[in-house]
Design an enzyme around this catalytic site. Structure first.
Site, mmCIF file in Angstrom:
data_model
loop_
_atom_site.group_PDB
_atom_site.id
_atom_site.type_symbol
_atom_site.label_atom_id
_atom_site.label_comp_id
_atom_site.label_asym_id
_atom_site.label_seq_id
_atom_site.Cartn_x
_atom_site.Cartn_y
_atom_site.Cartn_z
ATOM 1 N N ASP A 118 3.354 11.109 3.072
ATOM 2 C CA ASP A 118 1.939 10.893 2.765
ATOM 3 C C ASP A 118 1.061 10.812 4.017
ATOM 4 O OD1 ASP A 118 2.273 10.674 -0.072
ATOM 5 O OD2 ASP A 118 3.145 8.703 0.246
ATOM 6 N N ASP A 126 0.073 9.716 -4.547
ATOM 7 C CA ASP A 126 1.481 9.985 -4.738
ATOM 8 C C ASP A 126 1.894 9.283 -6.033
ATOM 9 O OD1 ASP A 126 4.063 10.825 -4.225
ATOM 10 O OD2 ASP A 126 4.547 9.063 -3.033
ATOM 11 N N ASP A 158 2.248 5.818 0.325
ATOM 12 C CA ASP A 158 2.982 4.829 1.117
ATOM 13 C C ASP A 158 4.206 5.381 1.822
ATOM 14 O OD1 ASP A 158 4.596 5.309 -1.034
ATOM 15 O OD2 ASP A 158 4.817 3.211 -1.656
#
Length: 853
Positions: A604, A336, A600
């Site tokens: 995700d 990400d 995080d």
């Protein structure tokens, strides 16, 4: 997914079907929650709120279970036969091998486990409950029936809850029921004669997670009494093998099968040729020990545990030990953007109208929205609230519409002077779809999607994005006739107010990490929910070479085959939903990649589950930490490089022993068979074979400490049994050539009888087996360019020295050794030198043809 059929208990419907006042009466609780004292009493009564875990065995049981390994069992069987036939020294040697393997693997695993437990205490998953009438963060394991729990997006459901109030609350309970989509929960009592999870619309089950919305629930069941707790008791007994475990097991059983066939063959040949069944059996059993890679479990345990301990010293928690090997084998790392590539220190830089002119009203609207929303306050909300303390008490909150990943918006409704105003904050492209007007210099203008006005407004937004700002749009709508309740359908016909723009600088270590991972042969891909322009800006700042770019819309439209092709040429994926991230990882798997994922956030979690190795950080949301295999306690991305290197070093050292064991065993198969066919006596006494194997095993204990060539670490190394078989077939027979050469020298030159023949082959066999590791351990040509560890050098020299001195010691007589003539040692030196030279030559040819794994 668990997808387990659960028989629902009557209490589910007792609590689901009763009114709130009756519910609190049954639980002896109230809307204000429990007192701390009452919570302590209930914790003693109901126990900790934890699902069943694999029970930690006592130290004694841990040691005993080590003896259940098939390779150790083989040794114990051989020891039993040796005792039965009166060969006590042989039995003691075999038991010593078993004890060395068991003891060393236990000590190292126990040490790694203690270190992991220490670090895991630093990663606590908490929930917000009401104690003494006030909200309080408590460890999930301390939650008890009667606790009132606040629920926000990203939270894991800490126990079985009856929802008592909620707003657009959607729960993902796929892990429990297999349902593909989140289900909406309500607070109304449920009266139903049906008995399924889908009917319990006011019960949130432990183990599920909040996708969007907010809620308040009262704990009705905790720990093993929950539905998840019941399943966990079954799952606690299930062992899931990774591909690494399966590869080790496959190799181990291959060696055992070869050993069984060879032992039967050698027993038959010696029994027929020499006529002594007991001697033939003891010799065959000793050969079995010699061919058994009994040190494999110990070396695997030591290597993996050593890797985990090394990582723990760098503040990295390895939740699953075999994830270290996957870390090293990984050839694609997906991540990400926010909080991983960036510092996650969001700063609100601009608050402007639709033409990027500073506007304090835009800030005020954004502040009201963030101040009154009760869902997951993300870093953007915190940046808004930190920017400036505004007085907003004149606005009374009336309602809110929580954020979800499909709308990418969140709204609050406030009341001022009897009027209701809906203030919406979210992704600009989603706001545009819902706006019919825009405000400019206090004038409300029509927004016609068919003319150039909308394009001009988007251009202003794009300019902000291209400068690296993360942009949210602010819009509003006034209601002359207030409503009792507001829903997503009210987010239409909005007035675009302006933009708030944030800066999230890239991490200082991001650029170096990407460059280093690239040099290690790892392809770096960004999978983000952010827009294209911001993503491109950040990627350029961290030095990521964007070879291809795709949006969530492209991923959504692509079929499975099209997506496989798309991921081959695409570096950055933007505007992805959580499910689309999962599809990208699945497509990479289909292309035979070993994939890591670093994230995080709530969005995700699916990707972390699907990746071969999921990596998260300590301050991640609960569901992300729970889904990850590895947790970084510090936000230093270079730790990822350390993890990859450690994984590859660990796997490389394990493969050294495996290649040694496979090639030696295959070579010994020819040597033992040939010797049994043509010699009138046994080529080596059973006790000598056992001593040979014990000394050789001791020399291999040093392998986990060995250095691994820098060139080897530069490439990912997935498990490849086919390569090991080829190595075994080509390298193994080389040792047999020099075994037969030794037989010829002893028989024809020295006219050796059995004692000298046994002693001579013992020395040649142990010297060649011990020293050849220094050629096999490296891909370099010549091998002396690669420096082994000092411990490996010491064990090799030490064991060879013991072998050469042993025939001259009084102890040698007990093993049937005699002193060889001095000239034999010259012959031995020549044979060993020629053997090592030929192994180097064959290895060089093999590497040129098949590469070096």
């Amino acid at each position: 997914m668990i997808n387990e059929k659960i028989k629902l208990q009557n209490w589910d419907f007792d609590y689901a079907g009763c009114a709130s006042d009756l519910l609190f009466e049954k639980l002896a609780a109230s809307e204000k929650g429990l007192s701390d004292a009452e919570a302590v009493n209930r914790l003693e009564k109901y126990g900790t709120n934890e699902p069943a875990k694999k029970k930690k065995r006592t130290i004694i049981l841990q040691i005993l279970f080590k003896f259940l390994n098939p390779l150790v069992i083989v040794l114990l069987i051989v020891a039993g036969f040796s005792f039965f036939f009166g060969e006590k020294i042989s039995a003691i040697l075999v038991i010593a091998m078993a004890l060395i393997s068991v003891f060393l693997s236990f000590v190292q695993e126990h040490k790694a486990g203690k270190e992991a437990d220490r670090l895991s205490e630093m990663v606590r998953i908490t929930a917000s409950v009401y104690r003494n009438g006030r909200p309080k963060e408590v460890n999930i394991k301390d939650i008890v029936p009667g606790d009132i729990v606040d629920l926000f997006a990203g939270d894991m459901i800490p126990a079985d809850l009856r929802i008592i109030s909620c707003k657009d609350l959607f729960i993902n309970q796929a892990a429990l029921t297999g349902e593909s989509f989140p289900v909406e929960k309500t607070s109304e009592a449920v009266v139903s004669e049906r008995r399924s999870h889908s009917d319990l619309t006011n019960i949130a089950f432990m183990g599920s997670s909040v996708v969007s919305g907010t809620g308040l629930g009262v704990v009705v069941k905790s720990g093993l009494s929950t539905q998840f707790g019941e399943i966990s008791q079954k799952l606690a007994t299930i062992v899931v093998e990774s591909s690494f475990d399966k590869g080790i097991q496959k190799f181990m059983w291959l060696m055992i099968r070869i050993m069984v066939v060879l032992v039967l063959l050698i027993f038959g040949i010696n029994a027929l040729n020499k006529g002594n069944l007991i001697e033939a059996l003891l010799f065959a059993l000793s050969v079995a020990v010699g061919l058994t890679p009994e040190m494999l479990p110990m070396l695997v345990a030591i290597n993996l545990s050593k890797g985990a301990i090394v990582m723990s010293k760098k503040d990295v928690i390895v939740k699953r030990l075999n994830a270290i090997q996957n870390f090293g084998a990984m050839d694609v790392l997906c991540t990400d953007k926010t909080g991983t590539l960036t510092l996650d220190r969001i700063i609100l830089e601009k608050h402007c109208d639709v033409v990027r002119k500073e506007d304090d009203d835009v800030l005020r609207f954004a502040y009201i929205n963030s101040y009154y929303q009760t869902g997951l306050k993300n870093i953007l909300d915190m940046a808004i609230l930190k920017h400036e303390k505004l007085v907003v008490k004149q606005y009374k909150k009336f309602d809110e519409i929580p954020f979800d990943f499909s709308r990418k918006l969140m709204s609050v409704v406030v009341e001022n002077e009897g009027r209701h105003r809906l203030i919406v904050k979210g992704a600009p492209e989603e706001i545009y779809k819902r706006c019919t007007k825009f405000e400019l210099e206090n004038e409300i203008l029509d927004l016609d999607a068919g003319n150039l006005v909308l394009l001009d407004l988007k251009e202003e937004y794009n300019k902000l994005s291209s400068e690296g700002f993360r942009v949210l749009a602010i819009a509003y709508k006034d209601f002359d006739r207030p409503k009792n309740r507001y829903t997503k359908e009210d987010e239409q016909n909005l007035i675009l107010k302006g933009y708030i723009a944030f800066l999230d600088p890239p991490k200082p270590t991001a650029k170096k990490t990407i460059e280093t991972l690239k040099s290690l042969g790892i392809d770096f891909k960004v999978l983000t929910g952010d827009n294209e322009l911001v993503t491109k800006k950040i990627c350029s700042e961290v030095g990521l070479d964007i070879k291809g770019f795709a949006s969530g819309e492209q991923v959504e439209k692509a079929g499975d085959m099209e997506l496989r092709e798309l991921v081959k040429t695409t570096t950055v994926f933007a505007r992805l939903s959580p499910l689309q991230k999962g599809r990208v990882i699945s497509a990479l798997h289909d292309n035979n990649h070993i994939v890591g994922y670093l994230g995080d956030g709530i969005n995700d979690a699916p990707a972390l589950k699907m990746a071969d190795v999921g990596i998260s950080v300590n301050n991640a949301v609960d569901i992300a930490k729970e889904s990850a295999d590895i947790i970084l306690l510090k936000k230093n991305l270079m730790v990822l490089v350390d993890g990859v290197i450690e994984g590859r070093r660990t796997f490389g050292n394990i493969l050294k022993y495996i290649k040694m064991g496979a090639s030696s065993n295959f070579g010994n198969m020819f040597s033992m068979t040939g010797a049994s066919l043509f010699l009138p006596f046994l080529p080596m006494l059973p006790i000598q074979i056992l001593l040979n194997n014990l000394l050789y095993d001791i020399s291999q204990i040093a392998i986990p400490s060995d250095e691994v060539d820098q060139e080897y670490l530069m490439k990912s190394r997935p498990w490849n049994v086919g390569y090991i078989k080829k190595f075994m077939f080509f390298i193994g027979p080389v040792s047999s050539i020099f075994d037969f050469t030794t037989f010829g020298v002893l028989w024809f030159i020295f006219h050796a009888q059995q004692p000298l023949f046994n002693t001579g082959w013992f020395l040649e066999s142990l010297c060649t087996q011990t020293l050849v590791i220094h050629i096999i351990r490296t891909g370099k040509i010549p091998f002396i360019e690669s420096k082994p560890s000092q411990f490996l050098m010491f064990t090799s020299i030490y064991i060879v020295s013991i072998a050469l001195v042993l025939p001259f010691l009084p102890l040698g007589k007990y093993f049937g050794f005699v002193q060889p003539p001095p000239l034999y040692f010259l012959a031995l030196l020549i044979i060993v030198a020629l053997y090592l030279g030929l192994v180097q030559f064959v290895k060089s040819w093999f590497i040129r043809r098949y590469g070096y794994e």
